[in-house]
Design a protein around this motif. Structure first.
Motif, PDB file in Angstrom:
ATOM      1  N   LEU A 183       0.743  -0.969   0.192  1.00 42.69           N
ATOM      2  CA  LEU A 183       0.069  -0.096   0.127  1.00 42.69           C
ATOM      3  C   LEU A 183       0.866   1.416   0.011  1.00 42.69           C
ATOM      4  CD1 LEU A 183      -2.592  -1.135   2.784  1.00 42.69           C
ATOM      5  CD2 LEU A 183      -2.956  -1.363   0.244  1.00 42.69           C
ATOM      6  N   PRO A 184       0.391   2.333  -0.500  1.00 44.54           N
ATOM      7  CA  PRO A 184       1.234   3.335  -0.462  1.00 44.54           C
ATOM      8  C   PRO A 184       1.158   4.298   0.799  1.00 44.54           C
ATOM      9  CG  PRO A 184      -0.908   4.060  -1.609  1.00 44.54           C
ATOM     10  CD  PRO A 184      -1.077   2.560  -1.092  1.00 44.54           C
ATOM     11  N   VAL A 185       1.224   3.629   1.733  1.00 43.65           N
ATOM     12  CA  VAL A 185       1.118   4.361   3.192  1.00 43.65           C
ATOM     13  C   VAL A 185       2.141   3.794   4.129  1.00 43.65           C
ATOM     14  CG1 VAL A 185      -1.262   4.835   3.034  1.00 43.65           C
ATOM     15  CG2 VAL A 185      -0.603   2.734   4.107  1.00 43.65           C
ATOM     16  N   ARG A 186       2.394   4.153   5.287  1.00 40.91           N
ATOM     17  CA  ARG A 186       3.422   3.796   6.297  1.00 40.91           C
ATOM     18  C   ARG A 186       2.534   3.727   7.471  1.00 40.91           C
ATOM     19  NH1 ARG A 186       6.113   6.392   2.292  1.00 40.91           N
ATOM     20  NH2 ARG A 186       8.469   5.561   1.933  1.00 40.91           N
ATOM     21  N   GLY A 187       3.269   2.845   8.366  1.00 45.32           N
ATOM     22  CA  GLY A 187       2.625   2.554   9.655  1.00 45.32           C
ATOM     23  C   GLY A 187       2.575   3.440  10.707  1.00 45.32           C
ATOM     24  N   THR A 188       3.448   4.703  10.403  1.00 41.40           N
ATOM     25  CA  THR A 188       3.605   5.870  11.245  1.00 41.40           C
ATOM     26  C   THR A 188       2.401   6.903  10.939  1.00 41.40           C
ATOM     27  OG1 THR A 188       5.384   6.837   9.928  1.00 41.40           O
ATOM     28  CG2 THR A 188       6.170   5.531  11.743  1.00 41.40           C
ATOM     29  N   GLU A 189       1.698   6.522   9.800  1.00 40.98           N
ATOM     30  CA  GLU A 189       0.647   7.387   9.533  1.00 40.98           C
ATOM     31  C   GLU A 189      -0.608   6.965  10.319  1.00 40.98           C
ATOM     32  OE1 GLU A 189      -0.101   7.664   5.280  1.00 40.98           O
ATOM     33  OE2 GLU A 189       2.105   7.286   5.273  1.00 40.98           O
ATOM     34  N   ASP A 190      -1.843   7.845  10.368  1.00 42.35           N
ATOM     35  CA  ASP A 190      -2.839   7.515  11.143  1.00 42.35           C
ATOM     36  C   ASP A 190      -3.774   6.659  10.348  1.00 42.35           C
ATOM     37  OD1 ASP A 190      -5.181   7.231  12.498  1.00 42.35           O
ATOM     38  OD2 ASP A 190      -5.754   9.480  12.692  1.00 42.35           O
ATOM     39  N   LEU A 191      -3.625   5.386  10.427  1.00 39.47           N
ATOM     40  CA  LEU A 191      -4.367   4.176   9.616  1.00 39.47           C
ATOM     41  C   LEU A 191      -5.591   3.676  10.249  1.00 39.47           C
ATOM     42  CD1 LEU A 191      -1.431   2.316   8.201  1.00 39.47           C
ATOM     43  CD2 LEU A 191      -2.566   4.315   7.218  1.00 39.47           C
ATOM     44  N   LEU A 192      -6.062   4.518  11.212  1.00 44.22           N
ATOM     45  CA  LEU A 192      -7.196   3.787  11.906  1.00 44.22           C
ATOM     46  C   LEU A 192      -8.596   3.647  11.045  1.00 44.22           C
ATOM     47  CD1 LEU A 192      -8.311   2.862  14.776  1.00 44.22           C
ATOM     48  CD2 LEU A 192      -9.377   5.250  15.139  1.00 44.22           C
ATOM     49  N   LEU A 193      -8.707   4.457  10.026  1.00 47.02           N
ATOM     50  CA  LEU A 193     -10.117   4.421   9.184  1.00 47.02           C
ATOM     51  C   LEU A 193      -9.572   2.995   8.284  1.00 47.02           C
ATOM     52  CD1 LEU A 193     -10.805   8.097   8.249  1.00 47.02           C
ATOM     53  CD2 LEU A 193     -12.181   6.459   9.567  1.00 47.02           C
ATOM     54  N   LEU A 194      -8.570   3.096   7.622  1.00 51.85           N
ATOM     55  CA  LEU A 194      -8.057   1.908   6.884  1.00 51.85           C
ATOM     56  C   LEU A 194      -8.309   0.619   7.643  1.00 51.85           C
ATOM     57  CD1 LEU A 194      -7.306   0.920   4.248  1.00 51.85           C
ATOM     58  CD2 LEU A 194      -4.974   1.342   4.944  1.00 51.85           C
ATOM     59  N   THR A 195      -7.713   0.260   8.895  1.00 51.76           N
ATOM     60  CA  THR A 195      -7.970  -0.903   9.371  1.00 51.76           C
ATOM     61  C   THR A 195      -9.343  -1.113   9.917  1.00 51.76           C
ATOM     62  OG1 THR A 195      -7.343   0.284  11.655  1.00 51.76           O
ATOM     63  CG2 THR A 195      -5.589  -0.622  10.427  1.00 51.76           C
ATOM     64  N   SER A 196     -10.034  -0.092  10.161  1.00 51.58           N
ATOM     65  CA  SER A 196     -11.552  -0.308  10.692  1.00 51.58           C
ATOM     66  C   SER A 196     -12.364  -0.866   9.202  1.00 51.58           C
ATOM     67  CB  SER A 196     -12.062   0.762  11.310  1.00 51.58           C
ATOM     68  OG  SER A 196     -11.279   1.305  12.156  1.00 51.58           O
ATOM     69  N   ALA A 197     -11.887  -0.376   8.178  1.00 54.21           N
ATOM     70  CA  ALA A 197     -12.704  -0.626   7.045  1.00 54.21           C
ATOM     71  C   ALA A 197     -12.325  -2.205   6.643  1.00 54.21           C
ATOM     72  CB  ALA A 197     -12.232   0.306   5.647  1.00 54.21           C
ATOM     73  N   ASN A 198     -10.866  -2.441   6.942  1.00 53.63           N
ATOM     74  CA  ASN A 198     -10.582  -3.885   6.677  1.00 53.63           C
ATOM     75  C   ASN A 198     -11.146  -4.743   7.450  1.00 53.63           C
ATOM     76  OD1 ASN A 198      -8.738  -5.864   5.357  1.00 53.63           O
ATOM     77  ND2 ASN A 198      -8.124  -6.088   7.409  1.00 53.63           N
ATOM     78  N   GLU A 199     -11.612  -4.192   8.696  1.00 50.31           N
ATOM     79  CA  GLU A 199     -12.281  -5.336   9.707  1.00 50.31           C
ATOM     80  C   GLU A 199     -13.722  -5.768   9.061  1.00 50.31           C
ATOM     81  OE1 GLU A 199     -13.985  -4.762  14.085  1.00 50.31           O
ATOM     82  OE2 GLU A 199     -12.084  -3.776  13.440  1.00 50.31           O
ATOM     83  N   VAL A 200     -14.139  -5.016   8.194  1.00 47.80           N
ATOM     84  CA  VAL A 200     -15.421  -5.274   7.466  1.00 47.80           C
ATOM     85  C   VAL A 200     -15.144  -6.311   6.390  1.00 47.80           C
ATOM     86  CG1 VAL A 200     -17.360  -4.365   6.192  1.00 47.80           C
ATOM     87  CG2 VAL A 200     -16.430  -3.253   8.156  1.00 47.80           C
ATOM     88  N   LEU A 201     -14.032  -6.121   5.679  1.00 44.55           N
ATOM     89  CA  LEU A 201     -13.664  -6.824   4.634  1.00 44.55           C
ATOM     90  C   LEU A 201     -13.289  -8.329   5.009  1.00 44.55           C
ATOM     91  CD1 LEU A 201     -13.257  -7.344   1.468  1.00 44.55           C
ATOM     92  CD2 LEU A 201     -11.265  -6.153   1.530  1.00 44.55           C
ATOM     93  N   GLY A 202     -12.019  -8.198   5.814  1.00 48.41           N
ATOM     94  CA  GLY A 202     -11.439  -9.453   6.316  1.00 48.41           C
ATOM     95  C   GLY A 202     -10.747  -9.559   7.648  1.00 48.41           C
ATOM     96  N   GLY A 203     -10.936  -8.408   8.464  1.00 52.33           N
ATOM     97  CA  GLY A 203     -10.157  -8.397   9.697  1.00 52.33           C
ATOM     98  C   GLY A 203     -11.016  -8.781  10.858  1.00 52.33           C
ATOM     99  N   ASP A 204     -12.072  -9.790  10.712  1.00 54.61           N
ATOM    100  CA  ASP A 204     -13.054 -10.001  11.983  1.00 54.61           C
ATOM    101  C   ASP A 204     -13.483 -11.520  11.544  1.00 54.61           C
ATOM    102  OD1 ASP A 204     -14.136  -9.210  14.545  1.00 54.61           O
ATOM    103  OD2 ASP A 204     -15.879  -9.551  13.032  1.00 54.61           O
ATOM    104  N   PHE A 205     -13.818 -11.939  12.355  1.00 52.88           N
ATOM    105  CA  PHE A 205     -14.609 -13.480  11.985  1.00 52.88           C
ATOM    106  C   PHE A 205     -15.868 -13.236  11.469  1.00 52.88           C
ATOM    107  CE2 PHE A 205     -17.766 -16.724  12.781  1.00 52.88           C
ATOM    108  CZ  PHE A 205     -16.908 -18.021  12.803  1.00 52.88           C
TER     109      PHE A 205
END
Length: 995
Positions: A801-823
């Motif tokens: 991805l064109p992002v770094r871990g030191t950026e604020d990625l809370l929205l992105l990780t939350s979106a992925n929770e819907v797609l594949g990040g949760d049971f």
């Protein structure tokens, strides 16, 4: 390290009487309270001020109250106010040993069905659990029991009890043929996933050899494909009716609740469930082989493994504790007999274990030795048997017993910091009640460990281990024919996937739960199911997280300290974190860091490897090394009464490694063997393939995260190479100390100052990492790694991805929770719960300091590999296209993530990890206290935008590890080029001279 094959069978056995008092509770049941008296253990002599085992045991106490409902449900309540959470654990007195012939796997299959919804809580049970912020929630089945557990915020306790009661008393109306068909497919894929691993078929051979036909432990818990194929709806419903009544269960509630608060709730939700038939657990004698039995298997493994097995007595035998101690001394401790003789001295084995696997009626005593490649296995076998014979004849020393017992008791004390989960206080109380009819079983076991003698151990071994042995040898080679299912059990691929459709006109989204600040009170309820016969109870207001105060200090030489205090258990955890990681490995010398780290605990300028191991055991401490992609750590887990001497050992290991030439050669051979083993395992094959395809070999992240490196490099590394790496990276000017413990920081700092304050940086330059290399332009394709005879394919895919871990990625990780990040995510619910092709599938935004990858993981049955990739493509394209986050999905993310915070940081280890991640990703100290409000402010549009901005389905590289002959034809028509490759082959290390 000790083998942990049975994560939930954490308690051994006693022959001591129970010490609870009972009285009439006035309601037709019985009530009991734990005895306040503390039994006195016979203390071993203190070793130069060390805490004795007896003094450690004295600190362990789980006060409880118990009562029994009129319907026979036994209830245990433990009050623990350290965090606003409560654990609910239900243990049913039924396991696979109770299955009749032709119905193997039914207990485990029904565990799955009990997560698929009940009459008044339809749908997947993970949905309401996620909604209320449950943590540590799962269900497991083993030979002797089935259990369900979750830790929930205290205001959600009533909801959790409702859910457990509904599947106990109101389940069968919700069990349909469609659900059964689906879960048979899921279970069969769970079986394939385990069977697909190297040595994955060994358990079947062991059980068949050790237990005669018809013995309750003769078959595995997972069952056979054929029996699962034949499971009918009538069969499974009768299985439930005959075994899952309240009189066959134990309910434990532990945490922020009293018995007076819990009892009315239990009576309200469980009291009207009628008794069922009594399930008398199958009796099972300890079988003895008529003669020693030897067998040879072949598997796609890197090296030969030798097994020695005996069936021995179960949990309630007085010989259980001595046999467990015997196993630890033989092959469980780092300084074990087998480690010292076969691994360190002879150097003919690269790994050894000995363990006791305890069950209710019987147990398994197992010894293993991984033969060093190139060594004659017969030589190792003879030496192994000679060591065993001498040990059984003469027994252990007093020092060995004391070290083993101290290590064991210290580990149990650490585990009891949790109220629930896989091994917390609720587990201790439930297991004792179920098997021994005694909630204080755990304490009697601890006392038995404190009192065990070398003679007790010798007598137990001579009684049980002089009987005929089952000797199994697994050699590299082709497997035999695999037992497959008659047909795929998944539903039709065209079936509508659940949980990600757009709401219909007029449909209301999932309602948010109420929230108030910590000093307020209030309540509210979610929308009830419109057809519910028993309404869902309201969930009270759940406050913000109160994260422990973060304190800071600096040593005289500039080393920063980051600290948080937790006082639940007398344990201090210290992590020395160096800014290095796998990314610091030289690009032309991959594997240097891993070998250097392994050597730290294998000898200093004043202690050899055996002395280091023995001192840790006497202290009840654990020192471990490791590396993520970005950081390198040396960690200490210490009993606070022994903290000073534990820190002495930690400092010596880090500051004064000897890099003894003999130890370098021994550890080199072990690392080469680990590399060879990685090239036989689906997960590590993928981990060695995908990063290079995504980042390119020039990038620090374009390498396997295991860090074991390149075998050619490892083979040529010199002692000087290791010393140079240590001086460049393991140094005070590259270090931050993170700690969590039960002492004030003012008491900890002087102890750290005394060990690390005078540590001066070497004159050589400090190491630097560079991320200047640009990953190659994404080229979507399929890389098929041929692994013949694989009943399952592992799909591992992603792109940078064109992002770094030191950026604020809370929205992105939350979106992925819907797609594949949760049971409950779309990917998992589609491939597992709708189609039954996988035991579990996921995607993640894999955080790291520099460029972050998006990664997909999906183990699927081999004949569905191509269709599964097509479905994954469709899911990702739909999510990043027109089929964005729904209101229901958004509210699930908000509810779950805000309410799970209290349970998420229940343990000191979790707090320590949070301190470290905050530093790595440059977050403020109060990050976790502010995150709930950020979740509440999210919108579906924000999540959609975050995902669509960076996730591009057309750039994903797909790695498939599977049988190319079966998989390759399925990949045509996917529109992607296919590259078929073979796993790299590692040359085995040179053989040691035969002894």
């Amino acid at each position: 390290m000790r083998s942990m094959l049975l994560p939930l069978l954490m308690l051994g056995a006693f022959a001591l009487p129970a010490c609870t008092t009972t009285a009439d509770d006035g309601g037709g049941g019985t009530v009991a309270s734990s005895s306040e008296a503390t039994p006195a253990a016979e203390a071993a002599p203190a070793d130069q001020g060390l805490a004795s085992v007896a003094s450690l045991v004295e600190q362990v106490n789980i006060p409880y109250e118990q009562f029994t409902l009129d319907n026979g449900l036994r209830v245990i309540v433990h009050e623990d106010r350290k965090a606003p959470v409560a654990a609910v654990s239900v243990w049913y007195n039924v396991g696979s040993k109770d299955e009749p012939a032709g119905k193997t796997g039914f207990a485990h299959l029904f565990e799955h069905l009990m997560f698929n919804g009940s009459e008044n809580a339809p749908g997947d049970y993970f949905e309401p659990l996620k909604e209320i912020g449950a943590t540590d929630f799962n269900g497991t089945t083993w030979f002797d029991r089935t259990n369900y557990f979750q830790t929930v915020p205290r205001p959600a306790l009533e909801r959790a009890l409702f859910l457990e009661s509904d599947r106990m008393g109101h389940l069968l109306g919700a069990v349909t043929q469609e659900k059964l068909t689906n879960q048979i497919g899921v279970v069969q894929n769970e079986k394939r996933q385990g069977d697909n691993e190297p040595f994955g078929l060994v358990e079947y051979a062991q059980l068949e050899a050790l237990f005669p036909e018809g013995h309750p432990y003769h078959h595995s818990t997972i069952g056979s494909m054929a029996d699962l194929d034949k499971a009918s709806l009538a069969d499974v419903k009768q299985w439930f009716r005959s075994r899952y009544g309240p009189n066959n269960a134990v309910l434990v509630i532990a945490g922020d609740v009293s018995a007076a608060e819990a009892r009315p709730l239990v009576e309200k939700y469980f009291g009207d469930i009628p008794r069922g038939p009594v399930n008398n657990p199958a009796r099972a004698d300890v079988p003895t082989l008529s003669a020693a039995k030897s067998e040879v298997m072949h598997d796609r493994v890197a090296n030969t493994r030798l097994y020695r097995n005996w069936a021995v007595p179960g949990l309630l035998s007085e010989d259980m504790v001595p046999l467990d101690v015997a196993a630890g001394i033989l092959g469980g401790l780092a300084s074990s007999r087998l480690d010292n003789e076969l691994v360190r001295k002879d150097q003919t084995a690269v790994r050894v274990t000995a363990s006791l696997q305890p069950f209710h009626r019987v147990s398994l005593f197992e010894v293993t030795a991984d033969v060093k490649p190139g060594v004659d296995p017969d030589v190792v076998a003879r030496r192994l048997d000679a060591i065993l014979a001498d040990y059984i004849a003469n027994g252990p020393t007093e020092d060995e017993v004391q070290r083993m017992v101290t290590s064991d008791v210290a580990g149990r004390i650490r585990g009891l910091e949790q109220v629930g989960g896989f091994g917390g206080k609720a587990v201790a109380l439930a297991e004792g009640t179920l098997y021994a009819n005694d909630p204080e079983f755990y304490r009697k076991q601890l006392l038995a460990y404190a009192r065990v003698t070398p003679e007790d151990v010798r007598k137990a071994m001579q009684k049980w281990l002089t009987r005929p042995v089952y000797a199994l040898r697994v050699d590299p080679g082709e497997r035999g024919a695999y037992e497959e299912a008659a047909a795929s059990k998944g539903s039709a691929a065209s079936q509508r996937p659940r949980y990600y459709r757009r709401p219909q006109a007029g449909e209301k989204p999932l309602a948010p739960l109420p929230f108030v600040a910590e000093d307020q009170s209030g309540g509210g309820a979610t929308a009830q199911q419109p057809t519910a016969k028993r309404p869902l109870p309201p969930v009270g207001a759940i406050g913000n997280l109160d994260f422990p105060e973060v304190e800071r200090a600096t040593l005289s030489n500039g080393i920063p300290i980051v600290y948080a205090r937790r006082t639940a258990v007398p344990v201090t955890r210290v992590t020395l974190e160096f800014n290095a990681g796998v990314a610091a490995d030289p690009a032309n010398a991959l594997g240097t860091q891993s070998l250097m780290l392994e050597l730290l605990t294998e000898g200093t300028t004043t202690r050899n490897s055996i002395q280091i191991a023995e001192e840790q055991e006497r202290l009840g401490a654990g020192i471990g090394t490791g590396a993520s992609l970005d950081r390198t750590v040396v960690g200490l887990d210490a009993l606070t009464p022994n903290l000073g001497r534990s820190l002495d050992l930690l400092a010596d290991v880090v500051r004064n490694p000897a890099f003894d030439p003999g130890e370098v050669e021994r550890l080199r051979a072990q690392q080469l063997t680990r590399i060879a083993q990685e090239l036989t395992q689906p997960g590590t094959i993928a981990a060695r393939t995908l990063p290079a395809a995504l980042y390119g070999t020039a990038h620090p992240y374009g390498r396997s995260p295991t860090g074991t490196g390149d075998p050619d490099v490892v083979r040529r590394l010199t002692r000087d190479d290791l010393i140079r790496f240590h001086q460049a990276w393991i140094r005070p000017d590259n270090l931050t100390i993170f700690a969590v413990g039960d002492v004030p920081l003012a008491e900890l700092v002087p102890q750290l100052e005394a060990r690390f304050g005078n540590w001066a940086a070497p004159a050589s330059p400090k190491g630097t990492k560079t991320f200047a290399a640009t990953p190659p332009a994404p080229r979507s394709r399929i890389i098929l790694v041929d692994r013949p005879q694989s009943p399952q394919s592992l799909i591992s895919a992603g792109y940078v991805l064109p992002v770094r871990g030191t950026e604020d990625l809370l929205l992105l990780t939350s979106a992925n929770e819907v797609l594949g990040g949760d049971f409950l995510s779309r990917i998992n619910m589609d491939l597992r719960e709708t189609k039954g092709w996988s035991y579990g599938s996921s995607s993640s935004v894999s955080l790291r300091e520099d460029l972050v990858p998006y990664v997909i993981s999906a183990p699927v049955q081999a004949d569905k590999t191509g269709p599964a990739i097509r479905e994954l493509m469709s899911q990702i394209s739909g999510f990043t296209g027109a089929n964005g986050v729904t209101a229901t999905e958004l509210q699930r993310v908000i509810n779950g993530n805000t309410r799970e915070l209290a349970g998420q940081f229940e343990t000191s280890g979790a707090v320590l990890s949070a301190l470290r991640s905050n530093a790595l990703y440059r977050r403020p100290d109060n990050y976790w206290e502010t995150i709930a409000d950020r979740y509440r402010g999210m919108t579906a549009a924000q999540l959609d935008q975050a995902a669509r901005k960076v996730i591009d389905p057309k750039k994903i590289v797909w790695v498939v590890v599977g049988d190319a002959a079966k998989v390759r034809p399925q990949l045509t028509g996917l529109g992607l080029p296919v590259e078929v490759i073979k796993p790299a082959a590692a040359t085995p290390p040179a053989a040691a001279p035969a002894q």
